[in-house]
Design a protein around this motif. Structure first.
Motif, mmCIF file in Angstrom:
data_model
loop_
_atom_site.group_PDB
_atom_site.id
_atom_site.type_symbol
_atom_site.label_atom_id
_atom_site.label_comp_id
_atom_site.label_asym_id
_atom_site.label_seq_id
_atom_site.Cartn_x
_atom_site.Cartn_y
_atom_site.Cartn_z
ATOM 1 N N THR A 118 -35.285 26.412 -32.360
ATOM 2 C CA THR A 118 -35.760 27.787 -32.325
ATOM 3 C C THR A 118 -35.880 28.271 -30.885
ATOM 4 N N PRO A 158 -40.320 38.999 -32.042
ATOM 5 C CA PRO A 158 -39.233 38.241 -32.691
ATOM 6 C C PRO A 158 -39.207 36.771 -32.297
ATOM 7 N N ASP A 162 -39.584 33.728 -34.916
ATOM 8 C CA ASP A 162 -38.551 32.709 -35.010
ATOM 9 C C ASP A 162 -39.153 31.314 -35.045
ATOM 10 N N PRO A 200 -35.211 36.658 -38.081
ATOM 11 C CA PRO A 200 -36.100 35.479 -38.070
ATOM 12 C C PRO A 200 -36.790 35.227 -39.404
ATOM 13 N N THR A 203 -34.190 33.827 -41.839
ATOM 14 C CA THR A 203 -33.861 32.446 -41.497
ATOM 15 C C THR A 203 -34.934 31.486 -41.981
ATOM 16 N N THR A 216 -44.456 31.948 -44.235
ATOM 17 C CA THR A 216 -43.716 33.192 -44.033
ATOM 18 C C THR A 216 -44.225 34.301 -44.944
#
Length: 303
Positions: A118, A158, A162, A200, A203, A216
């Motif tokens: 990352t 961001p 990530d 991000p 992903t 998340t």
């Protein structure tokens, strides 16, 4: 949603010390005084999966007795019956069962690759992030070296998002806690950064790892509630965010009459998906429900 980062160490302690589960594996380090994560091949990317490649020999066919069967290999002389095999046939020793014709496994719930590459890990190891971990007696926190509200959100938000797919400490805690602090102090600065946050988040969801997906989803709920206009701004990106939520929507274990504390610990993926979709509908405006229904057909309106 409460303090997401503050619960990580408590759950990790319960799993390791009380339940006896193994700790998370750590990636290889350079073992230098300025320890760095060893680089991974460029071919590895988060969420990568191998395509299911089947040939005609692997697929079943529609036979004359109206059922699907797999093609059997051609018999060799040793496969035919011989004199004196009658008793073996009665006992079923020579009877070879044909392979059952079933569709191939799609692997929708299978864990996908999540390499330690990352951008957040790289910047943290290089010392480019203006923060440090503050170890208190009660719980850990982040000591920011600058005012959080004065940071460049187009760059830092961001990067921290990530890092939420990290599973090692201290990267995971710092990334999650950093996102929470940025969302809390970024009133008026988050909305312009929404297009940069989609990749991000997507992903992290594509790793198909329940531990990463749960974190998340909790941060997605905080993102929607951080500002008033963020909900409608996420509607055009439902096609990138909701396919994985549609897969894990019914991921609720059935344990009968036993007690389950997964909802309290925020580790029940199906419940988190349902709550996230409800917040998307409540804060997304008039077009939110029809777009959610298009991507998640089993979702029912909560309004």
């Amino acid at each position: 949603m409460g303090d997401v980062a503050g619960q990580l160490f408590a759950f990790e302690y319960c799993n390791v010390k009380l339940k006896g589960k193994p700790t998370m594996k750590k990636t290889k380090q350079s073992l230098s005084c300025f320890d760095q994560t060893l680089p991974v091949p460029l071919s590895r990317r988060a969420g990568h999966h191998d395509l299911c490649r089947l040939t005609d020999k692997d697929l079943p066919y529609w036979c004359s007795n109206s059922e699907y069967r797999h093609k059997l290999p051609r018999k060799i002389p040793g496969d035919y019956t011989r004199k004196g095999d009658g008793e073996k046939i009665k006992r079923g020793e020579l009877r070879k069962a044909a392979p059952k014709a079933e569709p191939p496994i799609g692997g929708a719930f299978r864990l996908r690759d999540n390499p330690p590459n990352t951008q957040f890990r790289k910047l943290y190891e290089r010392g480019d992030l203006p923060l440090q971990v503050e170890h208190n007696s009660a719980k850990n926190a982040i000591a920011w070296k600058v005012d959080v509200s004065k940071l460049d959100y187009h760059h830092y938000l961001p990067v921290f998002l990530d890092g939420i797919r990290e599973k090692e400490e201290p990267y995971r805690f710092i990334a999650v806690k950093g996102v929470e602090d940025l969302l809390k102090a970024g009133t008026g600065k988050i909305l312009p950064v929404i297009p940069q946050l989609i990749i991000p988040i997507k992903t992290a969801l594509n790793t198909r790892d329940p531990a990463v997906i749960n974190i998340t989803l909790q941060l997605l709920c905080k993102l929607v509630e951080s500002e008033e206009d963020i909900g409608p701004s996420l509607v055009p990106y439902y096609r990138q965010l909701l396919p994985v939520l549609n897969i894990f929507k019914n991921d609720i274990p059935n344990i009968g009459d036993r007690l389950d504390y997964a909802q309290q610990k925020k580790i029940c993926t199906g419940e988190l998906v349902q709550k996230t979709l409800e917040l998307f509908e409540i804060h997304g405006g008039g077009d939110a429900f029809i777009n959610i229904k298009y991507m998640v057909p089993t979702y029912e309106s909560c309004v």
